[in-house]
Scaffold this motif. Sequence first.
Motif: not given
Length: 271
Positions: A125-134
């Motif tokens: 489950x990714x946020x809409x602003x990924x990437x950039x990656x942690x």
Amino acid sequence: MTSTLDVGDARLAYTEAGSGSPVVWLHGSGPGATGMSNFGGNLPAFEDYRNIVVDLPGWGESPRPETDEPLIFHAADRVCRAMTALGIERAHLVGNSYGGAVAMRIAMRYPERVDRVVLMAPGGVLPSDAPPWPAGLERLFGYMAAERPSREAMAEFVRLMVYDESLATEALIDERYESSLRAHPELPIPPNFGDLTPDLGRIAAPTLLLWGREDQTVPLAWAPRILAGIPNAELRVLPHCRHWVQYERAPEFNHIVREFLQGGAAAALEG
């Protein structure tokens, strides 16, 4: 001792320990990850459960089958086949990172197979602003992309997984490095893990989310989307802890998870 199961189009390696209600343990996707490297230190606290510690397809002793299917979806189906082969109708699921995503997929698609679910900073489950990656995912993908990654690259990755870097021992780094060379996955970068976001509401099982407050791989800021999406979920945050909650905060992890599996914490929500 590792055993291997035929799950139709693949073979799945696993370790079994203890006896009682079944718990299936699902590891992360980091380089050198295996079921026992993720959870071997926790098993003595769960000896009154039947623990099935899986090497997911392509990691540890489980060969990587050729598939175009998203990795989370593919692994979830093979874990369910393994449960059937072992005579397990229902089980608790405990998953870290990628393994947490696999646990969510099983709970979505096969709710009748699942009792309770514990997720440590799950993927999928990714946020809409990924990437950039942690930073942690950048290190993970960089390691995967290297033709022959170095031990120092593994050391940097392991140190980023823990808040207390003294836990990134030379023995742990060596173990993970040697394992990564044996089973270095050949995957596109980033891999096609699959997106679980649309189906979070289908997870009916009581669900416990565990997160390290200082996680730099799957950040705590990503937790609210999962917490809001799963109807019967709660979140526990452990301070001074990064991505490997079960390793870095093992005593607290063991206590919290045992309480939850025995019907504590989410019992009121079930009622």
